[in-house]
Each structure stands twice: as C-alpha cells, then as structure tokens.
Design an enzyme around this catalytic site. Structure first.
Site, mmCIF file in Angstrom:
data_model
loop_
_atom_site.group_PDB
_atom_site.id
_atom_site.type_symbol
_atom_site.label_atom_id
_atom_site.label_comp_id
_atom_site.label_asym_id
_atom_site.label_seq_id
_atom_site.Cartn_x
_atom_site.Cartn_y
_atom_site.Cartn_z
ATOM 1 N N CYS A 118 0.203 32.335 23.569
ATOM 2 C CA CYS A 118 -0.033 31.101 22.811
ATOM 3 C C CYS A 118 -1.256 31.264 21.917
ATOM 4 O O CYS A 118 -2.133 32.078 22.183
ATOM 5 C CB CYS A 118 -0.316 29.946 23.756
ATOM 6 S SG CYS A 118 0.955 29.696 24.983
ATOM 7 N N ARG A 127 0.949 36.502 17.144
ATOM 8 C CA ARG A 127 0.715 36.611 18.580
ATOM 9 C C ARG A 127 2.023 36.531 19.370
ATOM 10 O O ARG A 127 2.046 36.830 20.556
ATOM 11 C CB ARG A 127 -0.232 35.495 19.043
ATOM 12 C CG ARG A 127 -1.628 35.665 18.508
ATOM 13 C CD ARG A 127 -2.437 34.425 18.673
ATOM 14 N NE ARG A 127 -2.824 34.160 20.041
ATOM 15 C CZ ARG A 127 -3.903 34.665 20.639
ATOM 16 N NH1 ARG A 127 -4.681 35.478 19.964
ATOM 17 N NH2 ARG A 127 -4.199 34.363 21.876
ATOM 18 N N TRP A 145 4.006 30.367 23.590
ATOM 19 C CA TRP A 145 4.760 31.513 24.102
ATOM 20 C C TRP A 145 5.124 31.118 25.523
ATOM 21 O O TRP A 145 4.269 31.123 26.406
ATOM 22 C CB TRP A 145 3.833 32.733 24.079
ATOM 23 C CG TRP A 145 4.493 34.056 24.120
ATOM 24 C CD1 TRP A 145 5.273 34.618 23.157
ATOM 25 C CD2 TRP A 145 4.390 35.043 25.169
ATOM 26 N NE1 TRP A 145 5.653 35.885 23.532
ATOM 27 C CE2 TRP A 145 5.134 36.162 24.757
ATOM 28 C CE3 TRP A 145 3.752 35.086 26.400
ATOM 29 C CZ2 TRP A 145 5.256 37.307 25.523
ATOM 30 C CZ3 TRP A 145 3.876 36.238 27.172
ATOM 31 C CH2 TRP A 145 4.619 37.330 26.732
ATOM 32 N N ASN A 158 -3.975 27.608 25.974
ATOM 33 C CA ASN A 158 -3.474 28.985 26.029
ATOM 34 C C ASN A 158 -3.899 29.545 27.371
ATOM 35 O O ASN A 158 -5.059 29.416 27.747
ATOM 36 C CB ASN A 158 -4.107 29.781 24.871
ATOM 37 C CG ASN A 158 -3.944 31.283 25.014
ATOM 38 O OD1 ASN A 158 -3.008 31.744 25.659
ATOM 39 N ND2 ASN A 158 -4.853 32.033 24.425
ATOM 40 N N GLY A 159 -2.957 30.141 28.117
ATOM 41 C CA GLY A 159 -3.296 30.702 29.427
ATOM 42 C C GLY A 159 -2.395 30.127 30.491
ATOM 43 O O GLY A 159 -1.308 29.620 30.194
ATOM 44 N N GLU A 213 3.052 57.926 22.665
ATOM 45 C CA GLU A 213 2.797 56.834 21.729
ATOM 46 C C GLU A 213 3.950 56.691 20.731
ATOM 47 O O GLU A 213 4.345 55.582 20.379
ATOM 48 C CB GLU A 213 1.452 57.085 21.020
ATOM 49 C CG GLU A 213 1.081 56.100 19.935
ATOM 50 C CD GLU A 213 1.006 54.636 20.387
ATOM 51 O OE1 GLU A 213 1.056 54.369 21.588
ATOM 52 O OE2 GLU A 213 0.939 53.767 19.502
ATOM 53 N N LYS A 216 6.120 53.261 20.206
ATOM 54 C CA LYS A 216 6.308 52.591 18.905
ATOM 55 C C LYS A 216 7.791 52.359 18.659
ATOM 56 O O LYS A 216 8.192 51.319 18.155
ATOM 57 C CB LYS A 216 5.741 53.427 17.739
ATOM 58 C CG LYS A 216 4.240 53.489 17.598
ATOM 59 C CD LYS A 216 3.590 52.219 17.129
ATOM 60 C CE LYS A 216 3.185 51.338 18.262
ATOM 61 N NZ LYS A 216 1.896 51.480 18.871
ATOM 62 N N GLU A 259 9.181 49.486 21.055
ATOM 63 C CA GLU A 259 8.747 48.105 20.849
ATOM 64 C C GLU A 259 9.243 47.507 19.543
ATOM 65 O O GLU A 259 9.521 46.316 19.502
ATOM 66 C CB GLU A 259 7.226 47.955 20.996
ATOM 67 C CG GLU A 259 6.415 48.731 20.017
ATOM 68 C CD GLU A 259 4.913 48.609 20.273
ATOM 69 O OE1 GLU A 259 4.466 47.604 20.827
ATOM 70 O OE2 GLU A 259 4.193 49.543 19.895
ATOM 71 N N HIS A 311 12.296 69.769 34.441
ATOM 72 C CA HIS A 311 12.195 69.310 35.833
ATOM 73 C C HIS A 311 12.984 68.022 36.060
ATOM 74 O O HIS A 311 12.733 67.304 37.023
ATOM 75 C CB HIS A 311 10.726 69.126 36.211
ATOM 76 C CG HIS A 311 9.945 70.398 36.116
ATOM 77 N ND1 HIS A 311 10.139 71.455 36.976
ATOM 78 C CD2 HIS A 311 9.014 70.811 35.214
ATOM 79 C CE1 HIS A 311 9.344 72.453 36.630
ATOM 80 N NE2 HIS A 311 8.648 72.084 35.560
ATOM 81 N N LYS A 352 0.589 40.056 20.749
ATOM 82 C CA LYS A 352 -0.475 40.936 20.285
ATOM 83 C C LYS A 352 -1.615 41.020 21.279
ATOM 84 O O LYS A 352 -2.266 42.051 21.418
ATOM 85 C CB LYS A 352 -0.991 40.410 18.927
ATOM 86 C CG LYS A 352 -2.044 41.280 18.277
ATOM 87 C CD LYS A 352 -1.447 42.564 17.758
ATOM 88 C CE LYS A 352 -2.446 43.508 17.150
ATOM 89 N NZ LYS A 352 -1.927 44.888 17.084
HETATM 90 C C1 F6R Z 1 1.544 48.543 21.479
HETATM 91 C C2 F6R Z 1 0.419 47.712 21.773
HETATM 92 C C3 F6R Z 1 0.092 47.439 23.195
HETATM 93 C C4 F6R Z 1 -1.423 47.326 23.384
HETATM 94 C C5 F6R Z 1 -1.749 46.866 24.813
HETATM 95 C C6 F6R Z 1 -3.240 46.785 25.045
HETATM 96 O O1 F6R Z 1 1.705 48.746 20.111
HETATM 97 O O2 F6R Z 1 -0.236 47.227 20.891
HETATM 98 O O3 F6R Z 1 0.634 48.394 24.049
HETATM 99 O O4 F6R Z 1 -1.999 48.562 23.130
HETATM 100 O O5 F6R Z 1 -1.182 45.609 25.036
HETATM 101 O O6 F6R Z 1 -3.841 45.898 24.167
HETATM 102 P P1 F6R Z 1 -5.375 46.007 23.787
HETATM 103 O O7 F6R Z 1 -5.561 47.287 23.074
HETATM 104 O O8 F6R Z 1 -5.640 44.812 22.926
HETATM 105 O O9 F6R Z 1 -6.136 45.962 25.074
#
Ligand code: F6R
Length: 595
Positions: free
Chosen positions: A2, A28, A75, A101-102, A466, A470, A473, A489, A590
């Site tokens: 949120c 977000r 959210w 939010n929370g 990584e 990407k 997601e 393995h 985010k």
């Molecule tokens: C993926 C992504 C997430 C964040 C993770 C940690 O693209 O952005 O995997 O890396 O949620 O978030 P932070 O870096 O804000 O602690």
C-alpha cells in the site's frame, strides 16, 4: 505494498494534488485507490477497486472540495480488492477518515472488543479498527493527535497511518512503525507520504519520523512529537532527487529508462569512494568475518561480495537471505561486520535482521533510498546513488549496489587495479545498450519459451541467478539460474530440445570449464545463447545465438556488465507479450514491508 499520502494546503483544493501524488505510488503495486478530504464538517470520500485511471474516470477523484486530505493505493492483505475494503476507512459517524499501510496483527481481537461496545464494521480489513478506536478515544475528550497516540498503545504490527477529522479542519495526523513514512515541507504546503516520488513535485525538504513519533501537518507548518507529547526538533534534509527523475522521460517504461541510466548510476555511486574509504579505515583490523544479508536482487548483489572479499581481502564472508537470518546467524560477535544490502532500505525481513545484528556486531547498510529506516538504524551507511527507481524490477539499483560492494572490497583489499577497472564500466554498458536491437531480435525468438536456464561459474553465477529472477518477475516465464557445474547433478535431466539456455562466458579462469557445460546442454538439444567476449567468438560457434561484449570486461568485473543483456532480454520478452506491464509485475511490490 500500500501507499499513503496526506496533505495540508493553503487555499488550494487538496484532491487534485492527492490524486497526482498517489499516482506516483502506483509502482508499489496496488489494486484499489481512494481519497478523503474534509470540508464544512463533512468527509468527502471517493474510493474503489481498480487502477487509478479507471477509478478516476468513474468517480472523478479530482472533483472534491477541501484543502486537506488523505489518499491511498491498496495492496490487498485482509479482504478482497473491492470498494468496501478500499481505504480510506471511516468511523460510524463519518467524522474521521484513515489510511494505513502495513498490518495490524491484533485486529481480530480489537474488532471483537469494539463490536461488543457497539461498533459496526463494514469491511474485512484490519485497518478499520483504527477509525473506530480513534472515534472511541475522541469521545473521551481527546483530540485527534492524542487519540492516535492512544491507538498506538493498543495496536500491534507494522503501520504507517494518516488520519483526518472533520472537527479539526486543516490538520492531518500521521505516524509510523516498521513501515516507511516521510514528511515533505513545500511552500505553504505540507505532506506525508510512503515514498519520495509522491511528493517530489511539491516538496524536497524532508523530515524522517522515527518509530512511534506523531506528525501533525497544519496550514502553517509541521510538528513532530514523541510518545510523551514532547515536540522534537527534527533535522530537515533537502534531497537532490528531481521530479523528472521519477518520470518516464520519453521512454515507454520506467524499466527501460532505468536500464539506460545504469552508466550514470554507477558513475554517481563511484563518487562515494571517500566515504567508503573512511568506513574501511574505521573497520579494518577490527573485523575477522563479514556476513551479507539481503533479499531478492539485493541478495544476488551480496553474493558477489563473497566472491570479492574472501579472495581479495582474505576475510571469511558469508551471504544470508534476510528471511532466514534469525535461524542461521547464531555466531555473530563484535568482530563480525554484517552488511545489509537494500534498494528501499525498508524491507521488513532485512530490517529485522539489522536489529538483531545491531545487538552484537558492527553493521553497515548499502541503501539507495535516502533517509530510509536502514540508513538510520545501521552503524555505517553507504548510499548508492541510483536516484529513484520506479520499475518494480531492480536494475540500476542492482548495478549501483554492485559498485558499492566493489568499492568496499577494493578499498578493503587495497586493490587499485580493481578500483581502476570500475571507471570504464559505464562505457562497456553503453556499448551493450547500443547493441540492444540484437537482444530485441532474440526476444522475438524466445518469447514462446516455457522454461529458461541461465548458467554461470564463479563470478558469473550470481549473474545467472539475477538474470533468471528478472525473467520470472517481469515475463512470468519460468527461469532458473544455476552454477554451471551443478547442472549435471540433477537439472540436466530437464534439458531438452529447444529449451533456451543462456550461458555466461566472460574471459578468465572459468571460461574453459563453462564451455564444457555449454557443450553438455547443446548435446541435449538446448538452444544456447552464449554471452561472452568478442575475442572468444570462435569458441562459441556451437551456440545457436551469440551476444558479444567488450574484450576488456574480464570475469571479475563481468557481474557489473553481463547482467545488462539479461535485463534487456527480459524487458523485450515482457513487452512482446500482451497484457504484461514490466513496470508493475503482478503480485509484486517495490517495497516489501511485511515479513
Ligand atoms: C527484484 C527485486 C526484489 C528486491 C527485494 C529486496 O527485481 O527488486 O527482489 O531486490 O524485494 O528489496 P530491497 O532491495 O528494497 O531490500
């Protein structure tokens, strides 16, 4: 997650500004939107499930009187996304409105008690207990601020809350615990918000409220008080992020804009060298172990930390997932340096781990968001300089985190050669961006794939992880990253004709062995995409596709560069699929402020 905004303006309508501000928090991740203002002892409320544009079209969110108010993007956690569950929530008399939010962990018990006292609930949310509690305490004679203070004694959990009341015109009260909240001071306008993009256009002088502090916005200013009602003289920080930095600036999506900003993000983060040197000088000789802690993409950046610090500085280094930290970090002591990596500086799992580590060890946070909780709770801070990142998928903040880690490791080890190599990384990235049409063409070919594999050895292994993250997601295609040597393995059983396997082949000691892994998958019919140095091109002729990178990028600095084609591949595959928005992948947020 949120997002909340609150504002108090002088002689201006709040609703259009609240709408503009809350739209900047769309990134977000959200499912509903709502705004409440107050005028003439009446709350105006408009809210519904859906995207801001749709809800605005239906309800005309801008068209509300009142010079102060609150807004929310939801959210869903407690209750489906629908109109009733959308915020703001009101008390029964419709005199108080609240956004949150929370999560209120004890909302069920509080609700039961309030129902016993005659309060009627409309929604399934945990939030609705707050306006009813405020109502209950205000009926004992308290003002909104003191009623909110009393609510904090009752609720457990994580929250950023903002509230208004028709009996207190021109006032927004707000507070936070374990959820982000900043206060913005503009010209005759005052704000609270979950994040910078919401208010950058209106205010750049920022106050960071601590846990449990109560913020009161008035038409004449802002007051912050502690739990005992004492006014606190808060430091005001002017931030140099501009509103344009949080705009798409001609690009189709934030993600591609942010991929293109990686050269600048790295250059700007390199300016932190002096600060990093100071931290290294203070810590050197005082630590005999390093533990990195992070989540998601930040965890992948941390893995590179192990590959650098152990061989270069000779200090044993581990990397832990923040959500697993409390189960595995039992041997921290004062000689351990725990490094927390985070874009947002608000990730709940990482923050929890930071609090635990602070009890025994030295703590360093590498964080992008200025003034975020981690920057205030860690003993040492390196601020990455990526600017605001709006796309949910981390890109420019990832390479900035890596840059900070390389700086730290290079200075700790006194490795000038490594440090000087960093200077040219922005150029190598720009060369790749110029070749982005090659990746675009590959994406056309690969967009129908159901599974992808990414292989890398040594320094290239975290890049493989990584790259796969990407892909997952933002394209919703299954992707797995593997240490190239691990394939035989088990996972090799999954390799079949036509499965795309991206093999990372930067020049260096690991190249030969990774080439054998390339052959293993090719022999089983995989469609190999080899990514390696121009000078090694002849070796890659067995691969179905090849993407070539500057010869000077050796395997040690490859993590900063080889990730770029993988980001581009995910982006172009995502946008080639109907209904996929790479900036706002489904189910993701985010900033993850719940454990
Ligand atoms: C993926 C992504 C997430 C964040 C993770 C940690 O693209 O952005 O995997 O890396 O949620 O978030 P932070 O870096 O804000 O602690």
């Amino acid at each position: 997650m949120c997002g909340i905004v609150g504002c108090v303006l002088k002689e201006k309508k709040a609703a259009p500004i609240l709408l503009d501000s809350i739209s900047k928090l769309e990134y977000r991740g959200y499912d509903s939107v709502g705004i409440a203002t107050a005028v003439d002892r009446k709350i105006n409320l408009k809210k519904d499930a859906g995207k801001i544009k749709e809800v605005d079209k239906k309800l005309d969110l801008k068209d509300m009187e009142g010079s102060f108010g609150i807004a929310h993007v939801r959210w869903a956690t407690h209750g489906d996304p629908n109109k009733t569950n959308s915020h703001p929530h009101l008390n029964m008399d419709r005199t108080i409105a609240v956004v949150h939010n929370g999560i209120i962990e004890n909302s069920a018990e509080i609700k039961e008690e309030l129902i016993g006292e005659g309060y009627k609930f409309k929604s399934e949310t945990d939030t609705e207990v707050i306006p009813h509690l405020l109502d209950k305490y205000m009926k004992t004679g308290l003002d909104l601020e003191n009623a909110l203070r009393k609510v904090l004694d009752v609720i457990h959990g994580s929250y950023a809350i903002a509230a208004i009341c028709v009996d207190e015109p021109g006032r927004v009260v707000a507070t936070r615990k374990d959820s982000p909240l900043i206060v913005g001071i503009g010209h005759d306008e005052y704000f609270v918000a979950s994040d910078y993009p919401a208010i950058l256009k209106y205010a750049r002088d920022i106050i960071f409220p601590e846990q449990g502090e109560i913020v009161v916005l008035n038409p004449d200013g802002v007051t912050v008080k502690d739990e005992y009602d004492n006014v606190i003289n808060k430091e005001v920080t002017t931030i140099n992020w501009s509103p344009e930095m949080a705009e798409k600036g001609g690009y189709d999506h934030f993600m591609i804009k942010e991929i293109n900003e990686q050269d600048t993000a790295i250059q700007n983060t390199l300016t932190q060298r002096e600060n990093v040197q100071q931290i290294v000088d203070e810590l050197k000789g005082d630590i005999n172990r390093v533990v990195f802690v992070a989540c998601g993409t930040s965890y992948h950046a941390s893995l590179i930390g192990k590959y650098l610090i152990e061989p270069l500085a000779g200090i044993p280094t581990e990397v832990l997932l923040a959500s697993e930290f409390k189960y595995s970090a039992r041997t921290l002591d004062e000689k351990t340096l725990v490094i927390f990596i985070s874009q947002s500086g608000e990730t709940a799992d990482t923050l929890k781990a930071l609090d635990i580590a602070n009890e025994t060890s030295k703590t360093l946070a590498i964080v992008n968001v200025v003034g975020s909780s981690m920057t205030r709770r860690a003993q040492y801070v390196i601020q990455t300089q990526a600017g605001p990142e709006i796309g949910v998928a981390a890109t420019k903040t990832y390479v900035s985190q890596l840059t900070a880690i390389y700086l730290f490791a290079g200075l700790l080890a006194g490795d000038e050669e490594l440090l000087s190599k960093l200077e040219k990384v922005p150029d190598y990235i720009n060369e790749i961006l110029k070749d982005c049409d090659v990746i675009k063409q590959l994406s056309v070919k690969y967009r129908y794939a159901k599974d992808f594999f990414y292989l890398g050895r040594g320094y290239a292994y975290p890049t493989a992880l990584e790259g796969a993250l990407k892909l997952k997601e933002i394209t919703y295609i299954h992707g797995e990253g593997y240490a190239a040597g691990e394939l035989k393995h088990g996972p090799l059983a999954l390799i079949d004709k036509g499965i795309p396997v991206v093999v990372l082949l930067p020049p260096g000691d690991n190249l030969e062995k990774t080439m054998s892994n390339l052959e293993e998958v090719r022999a089983r019919g995989a469609d190999v995409l080899a990514i390696g140095a121009r000078k090694d091109k002849e070796q890659f002729t067995h691969a179905k596709d090849i993407f070539l990178i500057n010869d000077e990028v050796d395997e040690i600095i490859a993590p900063l560069v080889y990730i770029v084609p993988l980001q581009l591949l995910s982006y172009y595959v995502a946008i080639s699929k109907e209904g996929v928005d790479p900036d706002k992948p489904k189910n993701l947020a985010k900033c993850v402020t719940v454990e």
